[in-house]
Design a protein around this motif. Structure first.
Motif, PDB file in Angstrom:
ATOM      1  N   ASP A 178      64.977  26.850  12.857  1.00 29.14           N
ATOM      2  CA  ASP A 178      65.242  25.438  12.597  1.00 29.14           C
ATOM      3  C   ASP A 178      63.999  24.627  12.888  1.00 29.14           C
ATOM      4  O   ASP A 178      63.301  24.865  13.879  1.00 29.14           O
ATOM      5  N   SER A 179      63.724  23.659  12.032  1.00 29.27           N
ATOM      6  CA  SER A 179      62.621  22.750  12.296  1.00 29.27           C
ATOM      7  C   SER A 179      63.041  21.736  13.360  1.00 29.27           C
ATOM      8  O   SER A 179      64.220  21.530  13.623  1.00 29.27           O
ATOM      9  N   LEU A 180      62.045  21.108  13.960  1.00 28.83           N
ATOM     10  CA  LEU A 180      62.289  20.128  15.015  1.00 28.83           C
ATOM     11  C   LEU A 180      62.774  18.832  14.384  1.00 28.83           C
ATOM     12  O   LEU A 180      62.127  18.276  13.492  1.00 28.83           O
ATOM     13  N   LYS A 181      63.926  18.339  14.828  1.00 29.85           N
ATOM     14  CA  LYS A 181      64.540  17.168  14.206  1.00 29.85           C
ATOM     15  C   LYS A 181      64.879  16.119  15.252  1.00 29.85           C
ATOM     16  O   LYS A 181      64.976  16.414  16.449  1.00 29.85           O
ATOM     17  N   ALA A 182      65.110  14.927  14.771  1.00 28.56           N
ATOM     18  CA  ALA A 182      65.644  13.861  15.614  1.00 28.56           C
ATOM     19  C   ALA A 182      67.164  13.943  15.539  1.00 28.56           C
ATOM     20  O   ALA A 182      67.804  13.286  14.721  1.00 28.56           O
TER      21      ALA A 182
END
Length: 730
Positions: A47-51
């Motif tokens: 998973d990419s880093l998200k807000a």
């Protein structure tokens, strides 16, 4: 130059020393932690880093950017994916103003024709691969609007393999030729792809589409297109709607059969490219209707799937398509390299009234597309190439760099400035200045996926349940081929486990052809966040549907004769009257006909007239045509009966369920093929017989009535009730 005595590190150029020099650079797979290129150990790579779990990808995610940058720069100079493409110019024109939903000007004035350039492509293969491989097809459209370029970058399948773009490097590496031997080319039928897929349940929905006939389009002109992602429309009042884009070909969606596709790859690897070029050249302009599915912002969570999940579609039964305009492709490129090869698309090229969403696959593409274009062109000035230049005026302070073509005058190349009177200045929103949709975003920085993304099977089941028996059969046959190429038994067993969750019927039918049994208990291998959730299979009342006829090509097939290609098989001594009547009727119906004989040159009719052969047996085959006609003429039929290629032509057309017509002595040739159970017209009857796509008429029957039946058979494209004739030697 120093010799080996002067330089102890150099011990001569030979095989052993060269291998020794390379040894320190080799890396064998072993028990290791994954790291970044800086040696930092990776804790999570799914998973990419998200807000927040449903928030946008954060650009500080150095791991994601490193992975995507590596992928984007791995291939020089062709595209990493979508390397083999075909393009065409045209225009788009809306049916009516769509200003109620979007302030995009090109969708608001039905009197305006917006120029477009479309590029169709395969995904996996290199530029030298064949057109007809089983693959997803790219369908990218550049609109040259008055407000700047808008790119709708889509595929011919409405969903995708993965949910988060950080997995894109893994997907591409797995599906590309294996790194140890660079095989197979343009094919997913190998261990590494199915190993990856079997460990990533989110691929299941897309896999069924790729195994279906959707992955074998008959023509780019007969192929649907989808924007894949969910975007936003915003109107002048700031009201937003989620939107899904669909391209619908006016000729309908049609496919090849797999045997045809494989043979075409050898007979004419440029088949789809040639078909598009020739159709436009002849004035048979491809047309596509642009349709949208609109979801009001307040209904974002009304479905049992997440609108931001690119592995899901919105069934048309829940949100019907709304046609908004038509695209016509009416001009071939003048120079393939300058236009088709150098065109650069980017899903972030949007205009006022259209915006992106927090779809984590789309978010990564917003970075990747620009990055990969920088690699291909070795310059940030690729937008100045003629094919990429907008028709709207361009004013900014971007300057210098390779391929810079604009000559900026004056001293000012910065903002703000006073020496240039503040120009170019900022455009207010009412003057077309682009303003991003003011979506509230907040959340902890986290590598995670939203819980609403974790159902990987329900829509795969929906797709399978919605197909006709013919379509299901083709999926099973495709799985037999793809998984039959997988040498690792454990991978085949894992895939059957997934298929069993989708449909026990599917799993059992696939198992019969790949040498493994359906597992009694499905063991899911965790990939960080995803495990099979049987509860997810339950359709929630009012939020989804059990079946969706809209996903089936067969249930939505258009009967059409226009642009179909018909082979007329003959030799010297043919019946001239019959041939000319059939050719005239086909032309009036919008179809094309080609004379096929053993040799090129002129063929002489029984009554002395001559006709030019268009194709010889060695240069063509039934696989290049949609239908076949055999005219009468005793001498012609006697010659055809001695030609193995002619016999194979008919048998192969029959096997591929194509319409076949024969008149007078042509019926004799059909009988000579020994195809079982043919229902043919009697040579002494005035009755025309049409059965399972075989249309025959004796000399006593009327040619007008024959052509009516033959055109009806051609319009149906395929006659699948012939597929059970498995003993056809072709």
């Amino acid at each position: 130059m120093k010799n080996s005595q002067e330089n102890p590190a150099f011990d001569g150029v030979n095989e052993n020393s060269k291998n020794h020099q390379l040894e320190s650079f080799r890396e064998e797979p072993q028990d290791q932690y994954m790291t970044t290129d800086q040696g930092v150990r990776v804790n999570h790579t799914d998973d990419s880093l998200k807000a927040g779990s449903r928030g946008p990808t954060i650009m500080e995610d150095f791991h994601f950017r490193e992975r995507m940058t590596h992928l984007d720069h791995e291939s020089i100079p062709e595209r990493v994916v979508h390397a083999r493409g075909s393009g065409a110019h045209g225009y788009f024109q809306p049916y009516e103003s769509f200003a109620k939903y979007t302030k995009a000007k090109f969708l608001s004035n039905p009197a305006v024709k917006t120029p477009v350039f479309v590029r169709f492509s395969t995904v996996v293969g290199s530029r030298g691969s064949a057109d007809t491989v089983r693959d997803v097809r790219g369908f990218a459209t550049k609109f040259y609007t008055e407000d700047g370029n808008y790119d709708l970058v889509g595929n011919n399948i409405p969903v995708f393999f993965i949910q988060d773009s950080i997995k894109f490097p893994d997907l591409v590496h797995a599906i590309k030729p294996q790194p140890d031997n660079e095989m197979p080319q343009a094919s997913a039928a190998h261990d590494t792809f199915w190993d990856f897929a079997s460990l990533m349940p989110e691929t299941m929905h897309m896999l069924l589409w790729v195994l279906s006939d959707r992955a074998l389009p008959r023509s780019f002109r007969m192929m649907e297109g989808f924007g894949v992602h969910t975007f936003r429309f915003i109107n002048e009042e700031g009201k937003a709607h989620f939107v899904k884009f669909h391209w619908r070909p006016t000729l309908g969606a049609h496919s090849l059969v797999f045997d045809e596709a494989q043979k075409l790859a050898g007979k004419d690897p440029d088949y789809l490219r040639r078909d598009l070029y020739e159709a436009i050249d002849m004035g048979d302009y491809p047309e596509f209707e642009l349709c949208v599915q609109l979801v009001p912002e307040e209904d974002e969570f009304k479905f049992d799937f997440d609108l931001l999940d690119a592995t899901k579609l919105i069934p048309e039964e829940l949100v019907p398509l709304k046609p908004i305009g038509k695209m016509v492709l009416n001009r071939n490129p003048d120079n393939f390299f300058a236009e088709t090869e150098q065109v650069a698309f980017h899903p972030g090229n949007v205009v006022p009234g259209i915006d992106v969403t927090n779809d984590p696959l789309l978010q990564g593409r917003l970075f990747s597309y620009v990055d990969t274009q920088l690699n291909r062109f070795n310059s940030s000035n690729f937008t100045e190439l003629p094919i990429n230049r907008p028709v709207a005026p361009v004013h900014n302070h971007n300057g210098a760099g390779f391929m810079r073509q604009t000559i900026n005058k004056g001293k000012v190349n910065y903002f703000p400035n006073s020496l240039g009177n503040g120009y170019p200045k900022m455009a207010p929103e009412k003057e077309g200045g682009y303003v991003h949709y003011a979506e509230k975003v907040e959340g902890h920085k986290i590598r995670a996926r939203s819980e609403s993304f974790k159902d990987h099977y329900t829509q795969a089941t929906l797709f399978w349940n919605s197909l006709t028996e013919v379509e299901k059969k083709h999926i099973v046959q495709a799985a037999h081929f793809e998984l039959g190429k997988v040498e690792t038994k454990a991978i085949r067993e894992r895939m059957l486990g997934h298929f069993n969750i989708i449909s026990p019927e599917l799993a059992q039918r696939v198992a019969e052809g790949i040498g493994v049994d359906v597992p009694k208990h499905v063991e899911q291998e965790s990939t960080g966040n995803f495990v099979a959730d049987e509860a997810a299979k339950k359709i929630k009342s009012g939020k989804s549907v059990h079946t969706a006829a809209s996903v089936s090509m067969e249930k939505n097939k258009k009967d059409a004769v226009k642009t179909r290609k018909v082979a007329i098989l003959l030799e010297d001594g043919f019946n001239y009257q019959e041939v000319m009547h059939v050719k005239k009727a086909l032309k009036e119906a919008g179809a094309q006909s080609k004379i096929v004989s053993k040799l090129l040159g002129k063929r002489k009719a029984a009554t002395g007239e001559e006709i030019e052969t268009d194709k010889s047996h060695i240069t063509t085959g039934s696989i290049m045509f949609d239908a076949l006609y055999i005219p009468g003429g005793a001498q012609s039929i006697a010659a055809l009966q001695k030609e193995g290629d002619a016999l194979h032509f008919v048998l192969e057309a029959f096997k591929h369920c194509k319409p076949i017509g024969a008149t007078s002595e042509g019926i004799t040739f059909l009988k000579a093929t020994s195809i079982p159970d043919l229902n043919l017209a009697s040579e002494t009857s005035e009755k025309i017989v049409s059965a399972k796509g075989i249309v025959t008429a004796s000399p006593l029957a009327g040619l007008e009535e024959f052509m009516q039946e033959f055109l009806t058979a051609i319009g149906k494209h395929r006659h699948w009730d012939r597929e059970e004739k498995v003993m056809i030697p072709a």
